[in-house]
Design an enzyme around this catalytic site. Structure first.
Site, mmCIF file in Angstrom:
data_model
loop_
_atom_site.group_PDB
_atom_site.id
_atom_site.type_symbol
_atom_site.label_atom_id
_atom_site.label_comp_id
_atom_site.label_asym_id
_atom_site.label_seq_id
_atom_site.Cartn_x
_atom_site.Cartn_y
_atom_site.Cartn_z
ATOM 1 N N HIS A 1 30.905 7.355 -70.929
ATOM 2 C CA HIS A 1 31.666 8.041 -69.871
ATOM 3 C C HIS A 1 31.888 6.935 -68.714
ATOM 4 C CE1 HIS A 1 29.189 11.428 -71.770
ATOM 5 N NE2 HIS A 1 30.477 11.543 -71.993
ATOM 6 N N GLU B 1 19.211 7.503 -69.145
ATOM 7 C CA GLU B 1 19.987 8.141 -68.241
ATOM 8 C C GLU B 1 19.581 7.407 -66.959
ATOM 9 O OE1 GLU B 1 22.551 11.236 -70.222
ATOM 10 O OE2 GLU B 1 22.392 10.235 -68.096
ATOM 11 N N HIS C 1 23.735 5.641 -70.384
ATOM 12 C CA HIS C 1 24.574 6.732 -69.399
ATOM 13 C C HIS C 1 24.325 6.688 -67.973
ATOM 14 C CE1 HIS C 1 26.956 8.853 -72.610
ATOM 15 N NE2 HIS C 1 25.889 8.365 -73.213
ATOM 16 N N GLU D 1 30.248 6.177 -65.399
ATOM 17 C CA GLU D 1 28.861 6.141 -65.315
ATOM 18 C C GLU D 1 28.651 4.433 -65.312
ATOM 19 O OE1 GLU D 1 28.247 10.211 -67.656
ATOM 20 O OE2 GLU D 1 27.251 8.509 -68.600
HETATM 21 C C1 GEM Z 1 24.694 13.379 -71.990
HETATM 22 S S1 GEM Z 1 23.692 13.318 -73.373
HETATM 23 C C2 GEM Z 1 23.098 15.198 -73.359
HETATM 24 C C3 GEM Z 1 21.808 15.067 -74.207
HETATM 25 N N1 GEM Z 1 21.250 16.623 -74.169
HETATM 26 C C4 GEM Z 1 20.152 16.656 -74.607
HETATM 27 N N2 GEM Z 1 19.414 18.135 -74.307
HETATM 28 N N3 GEM Z 1 19.537 15.944 -75.440
HETATM 29 C C5 GEM Z 1 26.006 14.212 -72.422
HETATM 30 O O1 GEM Z 1 27.013 13.480 -73.054
HETATM 31 O O2 GEM Z 1 26.338 15.108 -71.915
HETATM 32 C C6 GEM Z 1 24.944 11.960 -71.698
HETATM 33 C C7 GEM Z 1 25.580 11.949 -70.265
HETATM 34 O O3 GEM Z 1 26.791 12.351 -69.972
HETATM 35 O O4 GEM Z 1 25.038 11.277 -69.418
HETATM 36 ZN ZN ZN Z 2 27.179 10.059 -69.677
#
Ligand code: GEM
Ligand code: ZN
Length: 383
Positions: free
Chosen positions: A174, A343, A267, A177
Protein backbone atom coordinates in the site's frame (compact mmCIF):
# COMPACT_ATOMS: atom_id res chain seq x y z
CA UNK A 1 5.99 39.04 -2.39
CA UNK A 2 5.46 35.40 -3.50
CA UNK A 3 1.89 34.79 -4.59
CA UNK A 4 -0.15 32.31 -2.54
CA UNK A 5 -0.06 28.99 -4.40
CA UNK A 6 -0.31 25.23 -3.81
CA UNK A 7 1.69 22.79 -5.95
CA UNK A 8 1.75 19.00 -5.97
CA UNK A 9 3.37 18.01 -9.28
CA UNK A 10 6.20 16.07 -7.67
CA UNK A 11 6.96 12.53 -6.43
CA UNK A 12 3.90 11.32 -4.42
CA UNK A 13 2.26 14.75 -4.70
CA UNK A 14 -1.53 14.60 -4.27
CA UNK A 15 -4.19 17.20 -3.39
CA UNK A 16 -7.25 18.86 -4.97
CA UNK A 17 -7.22 22.64 -4.45
CA UNK A 18 -10.67 24.24 -4.18
CA UNK A 19 -9.59 27.71 -3.00
CA UNK A 20 -6.21 29.25 -2.14
CA UNK A 21 -6.83 33.03 -2.20
CA UNK A 22 -7.09 33.68 1.54
CA UNK A 23 -4.37 32.03 3.71
CA UNK A 24 -6.85 31.95 6.55
CA UNK A 25 -9.38 29.99 4.48
CA UNK A 26 -7.62 27.48 2.22
CA UNK A 27 -10.07 24.82 1.00
CA UNK A 28 -8.88 21.40 -0.12
CA UNK A 29 -10.14 17.94 -1.02
CA UNK A 30 -8.12 14.78 -0.58
CA UNK A 31 -8.15 13.12 -3.99
CA UNK A 32 -8.68 9.41 -4.70
CA UNK A 33 -6.03 7.02 -6.05
CA UNK A 34 -5.61 7.28 -9.83
CA UNK A 35 -7.81 4.23 -10.63
CA UNK A 36 -9.76 3.45 -7.46
CA UNK A 37 -11.99 5.10 -4.86
CA UNK A 38 -9.45 4.96 -2.03
CA UNK A 39 -8.72 8.53 -0.86
CA UNK A 40 -6.53 9.28 2.16
CA UNK A 41 -3.00 10.20 1.02
CA UNK A 42 -2.07 13.87 0.53
CA UNK A 43 1.24 15.66 -0.11
CA UNK A 44 1.59 19.23 -1.38
CA UNK A 45 3.56 22.47 -1.06
CA UNK A 46 2.19 25.87 0.06
CA UNK A 47 3.95 28.95 -1.33
CA UNK A 48 3.68 32.58 -0.23
CA UNK A 49 2.36 32.32 3.34
CA UNK A 50 5.44 33.16 5.39
CA UNK A 51 4.50 34.55 8.81
CA UNK A 52 0.78 34.55 7.94
CA UNK A 53 -1.74 32.54 10.03
CA UNK A 54 -2.71 29.66 7.71
CA UNK A 55 -5.88 27.59 8.07
CA UNK A 56 -6.34 24.62 5.72
CA UNK A 57 -9.71 22.86 5.56
CA UNK A 58 -9.81 19.33 4.11
CA UNK A 59 -13.50 19.40 3.23
CA UNK A 60 -13.97 15.72 2.28
CA UNK A 61 -12.05 14.17 5.18
CA UNK A 62 -15.24 12.49 6.40
CA UNK A 63 -15.61 10.70 3.03
CA UNK A 64 -12.06 9.35 2.92
CA UNK A 65 -11.22 5.64 3.01
CA UNK A 66 -10.55 5.61 6.77
CA UNK A 67 -12.32 8.58 8.45
CA UNK A 68 -11.37 7.25 11.91
CA UNK A 69 -7.79 7.79 10.79
CA UNK A 70 -8.36 11.55 11.29
CA UNK A 71 -9.37 11.18 14.97
CA UNK A 72 -6.40 12.36 17.08
CA UNK A 73 -4.34 12.62 13.89
CA UNK A 74 -1.98 15.53 13.18
CA UNK A 75 -0.83 16.64 9.71
CA UNK A 76 2.95 16.44 9.13
CA UNK A 77 4.83 19.48 7.78
CA UNK A 78 8.38 20.29 6.64
CA UNK A 79 10.37 23.26 5.34
CA UNK A 80 13.36 21.25 4.04
CA UNK A 81 11.68 17.87 3.23
CA UNK A 82 14.19 16.20 5.58
CA UNK A 83 12.81 17.18 8.97
CA UNK A 84 9.07 16.68 9.47
CA UNK A 85 6.97 17.78 12.44
CA UNK A 86 3.29 17.64 13.41
CA UNK A 87 0.97 20.69 13.29
CA UNK A 88 -2.26 21.56 15.09
CA UNK A 89 -5.12 19.54 13.55
CA UNK A 90 -8.81 19.05 14.37
CA UNK A 91 -11.46 16.77 12.89
CA UNK A 92 -15.20 17.18 13.51
CA UNK A 93 -16.23 14.01 11.71
CA UNK A 94 -16.55 15.73 8.33
CA UNK A 95 -13.92 18.46 7.93
CA UNK A 96 -10.30 18.25 9.04
CA UNK A 97 -8.74 21.64 9.89
CA UNK A 98 -4.96 22.15 10.13
CA UNK A 99 -3.33 25.42 11.18
CA UNK A 100 0.23 26.79 11.07
CA UNK A 101 1.99 30.16 10.78
CA UNK A 102 4.77 29.14 8.36
CA UNK A 103 8.31 30.40 8.97
CA UNK A 104 9.06 30.53 5.23
CA UNK A 105 7.33 30.99 1.87
CA UNK A 106 7.65 27.29 1.02
CA UNK A 107 6.25 24.62 3.35
CA UNK A 108 5.31 20.98 2.59
CA UNK A 109 2.40 19.04 4.10
CA UNK A 110 1.72 15.29 3.91
CA UNK A 111 -0.30 12.46 5.46
CA UNK A 112 2.95 10.83 6.63
CA UNK A 113 6.68 11.47 6.07
CA UNK A 114 7.10 10.78 2.32
CA UNK A 115 9.61 8.26 0.94
CA UNK A 116 10.58 9.24 -2.62
CA UNK A 117 11.46 6.99 -5.55
CA UNK A 118 14.89 8.64 -5.66
CA UNK A 119 15.45 7.61 -2.02
CA UNK A 120 14.24 4.10 -2.98
CA UNK A 121 16.85 3.93 -5.75
CA UNK A 122 19.53 5.27 -3.38
CA UNK A 123 18.56 2.61 -0.79
CA UNK A 124 19.09 -0.13 -3.38
CA UNK A 125 22.32 1.49 -4.53
CA UNK A 126 23.78 1.68 -1.04
CA UNK A 127 22.75 -1.90 -0.24
CA UNK A 128 24.32 -3.10 -3.50
CA UNK A 129 27.69 -1.82 -2.26
CA UNK A 130 27.74 -4.64 0.32
CA UNK A 131 29.51 -7.89 -0.58
CA UNK A 132 26.57 -9.71 1.03
CA UNK A 133 23.96 -8.22 -1.32
CA UNK A 134 22.78 -9.37 -4.73
CA UNK A 135 20.32 -7.05 -6.50
CA UNK A 136 17.79 -8.96 -8.58
CA UNK A 137 15.49 -7.21 -11.06
CA UNK A 138 12.35 -9.33 -11.12
CA UNK A 139 10.67 -7.46 -13.97
CA UNK A 140 8.71 -4.30 -14.75
CA UNK A 141 5.67 -2.62 -13.23
CA UNK A 142 2.85 -1.30 -15.43
CA UNK A 143 4.51 2.14 -15.53
CA UNK A 144 7.82 0.46 -16.46
CA UNK A 145 9.63 0.76 -13.13
CA UNK A 146 11.88 -2.04 -11.85
CA UNK A 147 10.59 -4.52 -9.30
CA UNK A 148 13.71 -5.06 -7.20
CA UNK A 149 14.55 -7.90 -4.83
CA UNK A 150 17.63 -7.83 -2.56
CA UNK A 151 19.17 -11.23 -1.72
CA UNK A 152 21.34 -10.87 1.39
CA UNK A 153 23.54 -13.46 3.11
CA UNK A 154 27.18 -14.03 4.11
CA UNK A 155 28.25 -16.84 1.81
CA UNK A 156 31.72 -16.86 3.40
CA UNK A 157 30.49 -17.37 6.95
CA UNK A 158 30.98 -20.77 8.48
CA UNK A 159 27.58 -22.33 8.13
CA UNK A 160 26.12 -22.13 11.62
CA UNK A 161 23.21 -24.24 10.46
CA UNK A 162 22.96 -27.16 8.01
CA UNK A 163 20.57 -25.19 5.78
CA UNK A 164 20.15 -21.42 5.76
CA UNK A 165 16.60 -20.32 6.43
CA UNK A 166 14.89 -18.12 3.80
CA UNK A 167 13.63 -14.95 5.50
CA UNK A 168 11.45 -12.69 3.30
CA UNK A 169 10.48 -9.09 3.99
CA UNK A 170 8.12 -7.26 1.65
CA UNK A 171 7.03 -3.66 2.19
CA UNK A 172 4.67 -0.94 0.94
CA UNK A 173 2.14 -3.00 -0.96
CA UNK A 174 0.00 0.00 0.00
CA UNK A 175 2.10 2.89 -1.33
CA UNK A 176 0.76 5.58 1.03
CA UNK A 177 2.05 3.55 3.98
CA UNK A 178 5.50 5.11 3.61
CA UNK A 179 6.49 4.08 7.16
CA UNK A 180 6.90 0.58 5.69
CA UNK A 181 9.85 1.63 3.55
CA UNK A 182 11.40 3.67 6.38
CA UNK A 183 11.18 0.41 8.41
CA UNK A 184 13.04 -1.50 5.67
CA UNK A 185 15.69 1.25 5.47
CA UNK A 186 16.39 0.85 9.19
CA UNK A 187 16.42 -2.95 8.95
CA UNK A 188 18.89 -2.93 6.03
CA UNK A 189 21.16 -0.41 7.75
CA UNK A 190 21.54 -2.75 10.73
CA UNK A 191 21.61 -5.99 8.73
CA UNK A 192 24.51 -4.63 6.64
CA UNK A 193 26.40 -3.18 9.62
CA UNK A 194 29.61 -5.23 9.70
CA UNK A 195 30.07 -4.42 13.40
CA UNK A 196 26.62 -5.61 14.51
CA UNK A 197 26.80 -9.08 16.12
CA UNK A 198 23.09 -9.81 15.55
CA UNK A 199 23.51 -9.06 11.86
CA UNK A 200 26.67 -11.20 11.65
CA UNK A 201 24.92 -14.24 13.11
CA UNK A 202 21.75 -13.75 11.04
CA UNK A 203 23.71 -13.48 7.79
CA UNK A 204 25.36 -16.82 8.63
CA UNK A 205 22.10 -18.53 9.54
CA UNK A 206 19.73 -17.06 6.94
CA UNK A 207 19.33 -15.82 3.44
CA UNK A 208 17.26 -12.62 3.47
CA UNK A 209 15.04 -11.73 0.51
CA UNK A 210 13.91 -8.10 0.80
CA UNK A 211 11.52 -6.17 -1.46
CA UNK A 212 11.85 -2.57 -0.20
CA UNK A 213 8.91 -1.29 -2.25
CA UNK A 214 6.20 -3.59 -3.59
CA UNK A 215 4.35 -0.73 -5.32
CA UNK A 216 6.75 1.84 -6.86
CA UNK A 217 4.14 3.12 -9.36
CA UNK A 218 1.51 3.78 -6.71
CA UNK A 219 4.16 5.46 -4.55
CA UNK A 220 5.20 7.96 -7.23
CA UNK A 221 1.56 8.61 -8.20
CA UNK A 222 0.63 9.50 -4.63
CA UNK A 223 -1.80 6.61 -4.23
CA UNK A 224 -2.81 5.42 -0.77
CA UNK A 225 -3.69 1.82 -1.39
CA UNK A 226 -3.54 0.70 -5.04
CA UNK A 227 -1.22 0.26 -8.02
CA UNK A 228 -1.65 2.08 -11.33
CA UNK A 229 -4.33 -0.41 -12.48
CA UNK A 230 -6.34 0.21 -9.32
CA UNK A 231 -5.40 -3.15 -7.75
CA UNK A 232 -5.08 -3.43 -3.97
CA UNK A 233 -1.96 -5.60 -4.06
CA UNK A 234 -2.77 -7.10 -0.66
CA UNK A 235 -5.87 -8.68 -2.20
CA UNK A 236 -4.04 -10.11 -5.25
CA UNK A 237 -1.99 -12.98 -3.75
CA UNK A 238 -4.34 -15.84 -4.65
CA UNK A 239 -4.47 -15.03 -8.39
CA UNK A 240 -2.11 -12.22 -9.46
CA UNK A 241 -1.73 -11.32 -13.13
CA UNK A 242 0.90 -9.53 -15.17
CA UNK A 243 -1.67 -7.13 -16.61
CA UNK A 244 -3.27 -6.12 -13.28
CA UNK A 245 -0.83 -6.92 -10.49
CA UNK A 246 2.63 -7.69 -11.92
CA UNK A 247 4.19 -6.58 -8.64
CA UNK A 248 2.61 -9.49 -6.76
CA UNK A 249 2.95 -11.93 -9.70
CA UNK A 250 6.72 -11.39 -9.90
CA UNK A 251 7.41 -11.55 -6.14
CA UNK A 252 5.17 -14.59 -5.68
CA UNK A 253 6.99 -16.32 -8.55
CA UNK A 254 10.36 -15.61 -6.86
CA UNK A 255 9.02 -17.01 -3.58
CA UNK A 256 7.94 -20.20 -5.35
CA UNK A 257 11.41 -20.53 -6.94
CA UNK A 258 13.32 -19.93 -3.70
CA UNK A 259 11.01 -21.02 -0.89
CA UNK A 260 9.94 -19.19 2.29
CA UNK A 261 10.64 -20.03 5.95
CA UNK A 262 9.48 -16.68 7.38
CA UNK A 263 7.62 -13.78 5.73
CA UNK A 264 7.08 -10.28 7.16
CA UNK A 265 4.75 -7.95 5.22
CA UNK A 266 5.23 -4.36 6.42
CA UNK A 267 2.30 -1.90 6.49
CA UNK A 268 0.87 1.17 8.21
CA UNK A 269 -2.49 1.48 9.94
CA UNK A 270 -4.68 4.59 9.70
CA UNK A 271 -6.65 4.12 12.92
CA UNK A 272 -4.75 2.32 15.68
CA UNK A 273 -2.00 4.35 17.40
CA UNK A 274 0.20 1.33 18.06
CA UNK A 275 2.75 -1.04 16.50
CA UNK A 276 1.38 -4.56 16.25
CA UNK A 277 1.34 -7.75 14.20
CA UNK A 278 -1.42 -9.80 12.55
CA UNK A 279 -0.81 -13.48 11.86
CA UNK A 280 -2.31 -16.55 10.18
CA UNK A 281 -4.62 -17.91 12.90
CA UNK A 282 -7.47 -18.00 10.38
CA UNK A 283 -5.59 -20.19 7.86
CA UNK A 284 -6.80 -23.77 7.31
CA UNK A 285 -3.23 -24.93 7.87
CA UNK A 286 -2.67 -23.00 11.09
CA UNK A 287 -1.01 -25.35 13.59
CA UNK A 288 0.43 -25.56 17.10
CA UNK A 289 3.87 -25.29 15.48
CA UNK A 290 3.03 -21.99 13.80
CA UNK A 291 1.31 -20.71 16.95
CA UNK A 292 4.44 -21.49 18.98
CA UNK A 293 6.60 -19.64 16.45
CA UNK A 294 4.24 -16.64 16.59
CA UNK A 295 4.42 -16.60 20.39
CA UNK A 296 8.22 -16.86 20.40
CA UNK A 297 8.51 -14.03 17.86
CA UNK A 298 6.14 -11.76 19.83
CA UNK A 299 7.75 -12.57 23.18
CA UNK A 300 11.19 -11.68 21.87
CA UNK A 301 10.03 -8.39 20.30
CA UNK A 302 8.11 -7.47 23.47
CA UNK A 303 11.19 -8.15 25.61
CA UNK A 304 13.54 -6.07 23.48
CA UNK A 305 11.51 -3.20 21.97
CA UNK A 306 9.26 -0.88 24.05
CA UNK A 307 7.65 0.43 20.84
CA UNK A 308 6.10 -3.02 20.17
CA UNK A 309 3.00 -4.25 21.97
CA UNK A 310 0.36 -6.99 21.77
CA UNK A 311 -2.56 -5.43 23.69
CA UNK A 312 -3.98 -3.59 20.67
CA UNK A 313 -4.38 -4.84 17.08
CA UNK A 314 -6.77 -6.40 14.59
CA UNK A 315 -9.43 -8.82 15.77
CA UNK A 316 -8.12 -12.38 15.44
CA UNK A 317 -9.57 -14.34 12.52
CA UNK A 318 -11.83 -17.25 13.37
CA UNK A 319 -10.37 -20.67 12.47
CA UNK A 320 -10.55 -21.29 8.72
CA UNK A 321 -11.86 -17.78 7.99
CA UNK A 322 -8.67 -16.16 6.69
CA UNK A 323 -8.92 -14.31 3.37
CA UNK A 324 -6.41 -16.17 1.14
CA UNK A 325 -5.84 -13.14 -1.11
CA UNK A 326 -3.73 -11.38 1.54
CA UNK A 327 0.07 -11.84 1.38
CA UNK A 328 0.46 -13.02 4.97
CA UNK A 329 -2.34 -15.56 4.67
CA UNK A 330 -1.33 -16.86 1.22
CA UNK A 331 2.40 -17.17 2.06
CA UNK A 332 1.72 -18.69 5.49
CA UNK A 333 -0.66 -21.27 4.03
CA UNK A 334 1.31 -22.16 0.90
CA UNK A 335 4.71 -22.44 2.57
CA UNK A 336 3.45 -23.66 5.95
CA UNK A 337 5.64 -21.00 7.57
CA UNK A 338 5.60 -18.20 10.12
CA UNK A 339 4.09 -15.17 8.38
CA UNK A 340 3.19 -11.83 9.92
CA UNK A 341 1.74 -8.51 8.82
CA UNK A 342 3.56 -5.76 10.71
CA UNK A 343 1.54 -2.56 11.33
CA UNK A 344 2.85 0.87 12.32
CA UNK A 345 0.67 3.95 13.06
CA UNK A 346 0.06 7.00 10.88
CA UNK A 347 -0.66 8.82 14.16
CA UNK A 348 1.75 7.99 17.01
CA UNK A 349 2.51 5.19 19.44
CA UNK A 350 0.04 6.02 22.23
CA UNK A 351 2.23 4.09 24.69
CA UNK A 352 5.29 6.24 23.91
CA UNK A 353 4.02 9.46 22.27
CA UNK A 354 6.26 12.10 20.69
CA UNK A 355 4.63 15.55 20.95
CA UNK A 356 6.73 17.14 18.19
CA UNK A 357 6.81 14.43 15.52
CA UNK A 358 4.34 11.68 16.44
CA UNK A 359 5.23 8.42 14.70
CA UNK A 360 7.89 9.24 12.13
CA UNK A 361 10.32 7.94 9.54
CA UNK A 362 13.10 7.73 12.10
CA UNK A 363 11.01 5.78 14.61
CA UNK A 364 10.00 3.43 11.76
CA UNK A 365 13.69 2.97 10.91
CA UNK A 366 14.47 2.10 14.53
CA UNK A 367 11.58 -0.38 14.67
CA UNK A 368 12.90 -1.99 11.50
CA UNK A 369 16.33 -2.38 13.08
CA UNK A 370 14.73 -3.87 16.21
CA UNK A 371 12.94 -6.67 14.33
CA UNK A 372 16.26 -8.47 13.79
CA UNK A 373 16.05 -9.67 17.39
CA UNK A 374 12.74 -11.59 17.11
CA UNK A 375 13.98 -12.95 13.77
CA UNK A 376 17.12 -14.20 15.58
CA UNK A 377 14.95 -15.63 18.36
CA UNK A 378 13.15 -17.96 15.91
CA UNK A 379 15.81 -18.44 13.22
CA UNK A 380 16.91 -21.88 14.49
CA UNK A 381 13.38 -23.26 14.89
CA UNK A 382 11.60 -22.04 11.75
CA UNK A 383 11.52 -25.62 10.47
C1 GEM B 1 -4.26 -5.01 6.18
S1 GEM B 1 -4.04 -6.65 6.65
C2 GEM B 1 -5.54 -6.98 7.41
C3 GEM B 1 -5.40 -8.21 8.21
N1 GEM B 1 -6.58 -8.45 8.96
C4 GEM B 1 -6.66 -9.48 9.81
N2 GEM B 1 -7.74 -9.55 10.55
N3 GEM B 1 -5.66 -10.32 9.90
C5 GEM B 1 -5.03 -4.96 4.85
O1 GEM B 1 -4.44 -5.27 3.80
O2 GEM B 1 -6.22 -4.65 4.92
C6 GEM B 1 -2.89 -4.44 6.05
C7 GEM B 1 -2.91 -2.96 5.88
O3 GEM B 1 -3.55 -2.47 4.94
O4 GEM B 1 -2.32 -2.27 6.69
ZN1 ZN C 1 -1.39 -1.71 4.20
Amino acid sequence: MTQLHISSSFDSGAIEVLSVTDPGDIRLNIRADNASEFAQWFHFCLHGAARLPVTMRFLNAGQCAYPKGWVDYRVVASYDRQHWFRISTDFDGQIMVATLTPETDCVYFAYFEPYSHERHLDLIGSAAASEHVQVRRLGATLDGRDMTLLRITDEQAVALVPQRRKVWLIARQHPGETMAQWFIEGLLERLLDVDDPVAKVLLAKCVFYVVPNMNPDGAVRGNLRTNVAGANLNREWQAPSMDRSPEVFLVRQAMQEVGVDLNLDVHGDEGLPYNFVAGTEGNPGYSARIEALENAFKASWLATCPDFQVQHGYQRDAPGSANPTLATHWVGQNFDCLAYTIEMPFKDNADLPDALCGWSGERSRKLGASVLLPILAVADVLR
